[in-house]
Design a protein around this motif. Structure first.
Motif, PDB file in Angstrom:
ATOM      1  N   MET A  31       5.259  -8.259  15.433  1.00  0.00           N
ATOM      2  CA  MET A  31       4.040  -7.579  15.009  1.00  0.00           C
ATOM      3  C   MET A  31       3.666  -8.021  13.601  1.00  0.00           C
ATOM      4  O   MET A  31       4.531  -8.195  12.744  1.00  0.00           O
ATOM      5  CB  MET A  31       4.263  -6.056  15.026  1.00  0.00           C
ATOM      6  CG  MET A  31       3.049  -5.245  14.683  1.00  0.00           C
ATOM      7  SD  MET A  31       3.348  -3.467  14.831  1.00  0.00           S
ATOM      8  CE  MET A  31       3.303  -3.295  16.609  1.00  0.00           C
ATOM      9  N   VAL A  32       2.356  -8.175  13.394  1.00  0.00           N
ATOM     10  CA  VAL A  32       1.805  -8.468  12.078  1.00  0.00           C
ATOM     11  C   VAL A  32       1.080  -7.211  11.622  1.00  0.00           C
ATOM     12  O   VAL A  32       0.423  -6.538  12.416  1.00  0.00           O
ATOM     13  CB  VAL A  32       0.835  -9.670  12.141  1.00  0.00           C
ATOM     14  CG1 VAL A  32       0.180  -9.902  10.784  1.00  0.00           C
ATOM     15  CG2 VAL A  32       1.561 -10.914  12.609  1.00  0.00           C
ATOM     16  N   PHE A  33       1.208  -6.884  10.333  1.00  0.00           N
ATOM     17  CA  PHE A  33       0.601  -5.678   9.787  1.00  0.00           C
ATOM     18  C   PHE A  33      -0.568  -6.042   8.884  1.00  0.00           C
ATOM     19  O   PHE A  33      -0.623  -7.138   8.329  1.00  0.00           O
ATOM     20  CB  PHE A  33       1.635  -4.888   8.971  1.00  0.00           C
ATOM     21  CG  PHE A  33       2.835  -4.478   9.771  1.00  0.00           C
ATOM     22  CD1 PHE A  33       2.767  -3.437  10.681  1.00  0.00           C
ATOM     23  CD2 PHE A  33       4.037  -5.140   9.618  1.00  0.00           C
ATOM     24  CE1 PHE A  33       3.865  -3.075  11.418  1.00  0.00           C
ATOM     25  CE2 PHE A  33       5.150  -4.781  10.349  1.00  0.00           C
ATOM     26  CZ  PHE A  33       5.061  -3.735  11.256  1.00  0.00           C
ATOM     27  N   ASP A  34      -1.486  -5.101   8.716  1.00  0.00           N
ATOM     28  CA  ASP A  34      -2.593  -5.279   7.787  1.00  0.00           C
ATOM     29  C   ASP A  34      -2.048  -5.345   6.371  1.00  0.00           C
ATOM     30  O   ASP A  34      -1.031  -4.728   6.052  1.00  0.00           O
ATOM     31  CB  ASP A  34      -3.578  -4.115   7.878  1.00  0.00           C
ATOM     32  CG  ASP A  34      -4.361  -4.111   9.170  1.00  0.00           C
ATOM     33  OD1 ASP A  34      -4.524  -5.192   9.769  1.00  0.00           O
ATOM     34  OD2 ASP A  34      -4.796  -3.022   9.594  1.00  0.00           O
ATOM     35  N   LEU A  35      -2.746  -6.077   5.525  1.00  0.00           N
ATOM     36  CA  LEU A  35      -2.395  -6.133   4.113  1.00  0.00           C
ATOM     37  C   LEU A  35      -2.559  -4.737   3.544  1.00  0.00           C
ATOM     38  O   LEU A  35      -3.573  -4.079   3.775  1.00  0.00           O
ATOM     39  CB  LEU A  35      -3.313  -7.121   3.397  1.00  0.00           C
ATOM     40  CG  LEU A  35      -3.007  -7.433   1.956  1.00  0.00           C
ATOM     41  CD1 LEU A  35      -1.607  -8.080   1.838  1.00  0.00           C
ATOM     42  CD2 LEU A  35      -4.048  -8.378   1.397  1.00  0.00           C
ATOM     43  N   GLU A  36      -1.551  -4.261   2.840  1.00  0.00           N
ATOM     44  CA  GLU A  36      -1.574  -2.901   2.306  1.00  0.00           C
ATOM     45  C   GLU A  36      -1.775  -2.944   0.800  1.00  0.00           C
ATOM     46  O   GLU A  36      -1.158  -3.739   0.102  1.00  0.00           O
ATOM     47  CB  GLU A  36      -0.258  -2.202   2.634  1.00  0.00           C
ATOM     48  CG  GLU A  36      -0.241  -0.742   2.273  1.00  0.00           C
ATOM     49  CD  GLU A  36       0.997  -0.049   2.811  1.00  0.00           C
ATOM     50  OE1 GLU A  36       1.821   0.359   1.973  1.00  0.00           O
ATOM     51  OE2 GLU A  36       1.130   0.066   4.034  1.00  0.00           O
ATOM     52  N   SER A  37      -2.634  -2.078   0.328  1.00  0.00           N
ATOM     53  CA  SER A  37      -2.830  -1.958  -1.114  1.00  0.00           C
ATOM     54  C   SER A  37      -1.595  -1.317  -1.720  1.00  0.00           C
ATOM     55  O   SER A  37      -1.027  -0.391  -1.147  1.00  0.00           O
ATOM     56  CB  SER A  37      -4.053  -1.086  -1.389  1.00  0.00           C
ATOM     57  OG  SER A  37      -4.061  -0.665  -2.729  1.00  0.00           O
ATOM     58  N   PRO A  38      -1.161  -1.768  -2.887  1.00  0.00           N
ATOM     59  CA  PRO A  38       0.011  -1.155  -3.514  1.00  0.00           C
ATOM     60  C   PRO A  38      -0.227   0.309  -3.861  1.00  0.00           C
ATOM     61  O   PRO A  38       0.700   1.037  -4.136  1.00  0.00           O
ATOM     62  CB  PRO A  38       0.215  -1.969  -4.794  1.00  0.00           C
ATOM     63  CG  PRO A  38      -0.678  -3.131  -4.726  1.00  0.00           C
ATOM     64  CD  PRO A  38      -1.673  -2.899  -3.636  1.00  0.00           C
ATOM     65  N   PHE A  39      -1.475   0.763  -3.836  1.00  0.00           N
ATOM     66  CA  PHE A  39      -1.789   2.122  -4.244  1.00  0.00           C
ATOM     67  C   PHE A  39      -2.117   3.039  -3.080  1.00  0.00           C
ATOM     68  O   PHE A  39      -2.498   4.175  -3.286  1.00  0.00           O
ATOM     69  CB  PHE A  39      -2.973   2.107  -5.226  1.00  0.00           C
ATOM     70  CG  PHE A  39      -2.723   1.186  -6.378  1.00  0.00           C
ATOM     71  CD1 PHE A  39      -1.787   1.499  -7.344  1.00  0.00           C
ATOM     72  CD2 PHE A  39      -3.398  -0.022  -6.478  1.00  0.00           C
ATOM     73  CE1 PHE A  39      -1.529   0.639  -8.404  1.00  0.00           C
ATOM     74  CE2 PHE A  39      -3.153  -0.886  -7.530  1.00  0.00           C
ATOM     75  CZ  PHE A  39      -2.217  -0.557  -8.498  1.00  0.00           C
ATOM     76  N   GLU A  40      -1.970   2.593  -1.828  1.00  0.00           N
ATOM     77  CA  GLU A  40      -2.325   3.416  -0.673  1.00  0.00           C
ATOM     78  C   GLU A  40      -1.513   4.689  -0.590  1.00  0.00           C
ATOM     79  O   GLU A  40      -1.980   5.700  -0.117  1.00  0.00           O
ATOM     80  CB  GLU A  40      -2.168   2.629   0.629  1.00  0.00           C
ATOM     81  CG  GLU A  40      -3.365   1.807   0.957  1.00  0.00           C
ATOM     82  CD  GLU A  40      -3.285   1.166   2.322  1.00  0.00           C
ATOM     83  OE1 GLU A  40      -2.507   1.610   3.172  1.00  0.00           O
ATOM     84  OE2 GLU A  40      -4.014   0.196   2.541  1.00  0.00           O
ATOM     85  N   ASP A  41      -0.258   4.643  -1.031  1.00  0.00           N
ATOM     86  CA  ASP A  41       0.588   5.825  -0.933  1.00  0.00           C
ATOM     87  C   ASP A  41       0.292   6.838  -2.027  1.00  0.00           C
ATOM     88  O   ASP A  41       0.677   7.986  -1.937  1.00  0.00           O
ATOM     89  CB  ASP A  41       2.073   5.442  -1.003  1.00  0.00           C
ATOM     90  CG  ASP A  41       2.504   4.659   0.215  1.00  0.00           C
ATOM     91  OD1 ASP A  41       1.833   4.794   1.258  1.00  0.00           O
ATOM     92  OD2 ASP A  41       3.496   3.920   0.127  1.00  0.00           O
ATOM     93  N   ASP A  42      -0.395   6.417  -3.101  1.00  0.00           N
ATOM     94  CA  ASP A  42      -0.714   7.334  -4.180  1.00  0.00           C
ATOM     95  C   ASP A  42      -1.820   8.272  -3.733  1.00  0.00           C
ATOM     96  O   ASP A  42      -2.568   8.002  -2.807  1.00  0.00           O
ATOM     97  CB  ASP A  42      -1.186   6.570  -5.415  1.00  0.00           C
ATOM     98  CG  ASP A  42      -0.084   5.709  -6.005  1.00  0.00           C
ATOM     99  OD1 ASP A  42       1.094   5.939  -5.651  1.00  0.00           O
ATOM    100  OD2 ASP A  42      -0.401   4.806  -6.805  1.00  0.00           O
ATOM    101  N   GLU A  43      -1.936   9.392  -4.457  1.00  0.00           N
ATOM    102  CA  GLU A  43      -3.009  10.321  -4.144  1.00  0.00           C
ATOM    103  C   GLU A  43      -4.336   9.645  -4.427  1.00  0.00           C
ATOM    104  O   GLU A  43      -4.453   8.799  -5.301  1.00  0.00           O
ATOM    105  CB  GLU A  43      -2.875  11.577  -4.997  1.00  0.00           C
ATOM    106  CG  GLU A  43      -1.686  12.431  -4.607  1.00  0.00           C
ATOM    107  CD  GLU A  43      -1.640  13.712  -5.413  1.00  0.00           C
ATOM    108  OE1 GLU A  43      -2.702  14.153  -5.890  1.00  0.00           O
ATOM    109  OE2 GLU A  43      -0.556  14.251  -5.553  1.00  0.00           O
ATOM    110  N   THR A  44      -5.346  10.032  -3.685  1.00  0.00           N
ATOM    111  CA  THR A  44      -6.666   9.467  -3.883  1.00  0.00           C
ATOM    112  C   THR A  44      -7.164   9.823  -5.270  1.00  0.00           C
ATOM    113  O   THR A  44      -7.085  10.969  -5.692  1.00  0.00           O
ATOM    114  CB  THR A  44      -7.646  10.014  -2.821  1.00  0.00           C
ATOM    115  OG1 THR A  44      -7.105   9.725  -1.541  1.00  0.00           O
ATOM    116  CG2 THR A  44      -9.016   9.388  -2.970  1.00  0.00           C
ATOM    117  N   ILE A  45      -7.689   8.827  -5.962  1.00  0.00           N
ATOM    118  CA  ILE A  45      -8.220   9.054  -7.294  1.00  0.00           C
ATOM    119  C   ILE A  45      -9.670   9.485  -7.145  1.00  0.00           C
ATOM    120  O   ILE A  45     -10.474   8.825  -6.491  1.00  0.00           O
ATOM    121  CB  ILE A  45      -8.119   7.774  -8.144  1.00  0.00           C
ATOM    122  CG1 ILE A  45      -6.652   7.380  -8.271  1.00  0.00           C
ATOM    123  CG2 ILE A  45      -8.773   7.970  -9.494  1.00  0.00           C
ATOM    124  CD1 ILE A  45      -6.443   6.034  -8.919  1.00  0.00           C
TER     125      ILE A  45
END
Length: 139
Positions: free
Chosen positions: A97-111
């Motif tokens: 499986m290949v995954f979408d590129l993830e932003s390093p900040f996706e796990d942080d709370e939404t700003i």
């Protein structure tokens, strides 16, 4: 809801090994906190052989994959945050499986934006989905 990526990585790893194949992980070597030997990365990516015979002290959890491996005969300790894993597949047949590129900040709370326009009015609930839930088939 927790990301499904760490669960899928662990499940695919086990499935590949159970089928006597060699699991390889494609990793974004420029992702924050990634610890891989940079001399072996190309175009910001590195492919890691994570088979039981190639690594020692393999540990996979919901945050990261870590292990010890040798590169050019030199031992290294590697640390790969789950968000840096771009794919996991069997070397012998490419299945995985290949995954979408993830932003390093996706796990942080939404700003919040400066003017607060992204927030719904207080006391309102989002509309309930209608219809029957369905799952997407991944090939």
């Amino acid at each position: 809801m927790n990301s499904s990526r760490p669960y899928l990585v662990r499940a695919l790893y086990e499935w590949i090994v159970d089928n006597d194949c060699t699991p390889h992980m494609l990793v974004n070597s420029e992702f924050p906190a990634v610890q891989v030997p940079q001399g072996f990365a190309s175009d910001g990516q590195i492919v890691l052989n994570v088979s039981p015979s190639a690594v020692r002290h393999l540990h996979m959890d919901n945050e990261a994959v870590s292990f010890e491996g040798r590169f050019g005969g030199v031992p290294h300790t590697l640390y790969v945050p789950i968000g840096a894993i771009l794919g996991i597949y069997a070397r012998e047949n490419g299945q995985g499986m290949v995954f979408d590129l993830e932003s390093p900040f996706e796990d942080d709370e939404t700003i919040d934006s400066e003017d607060g326009d992204d927030l719904p009015p207080p006391g309102t609930e989002p509309p309930r989905p209608s219809g029957r839930p369905s799952l997407k088939v991944v090939k």
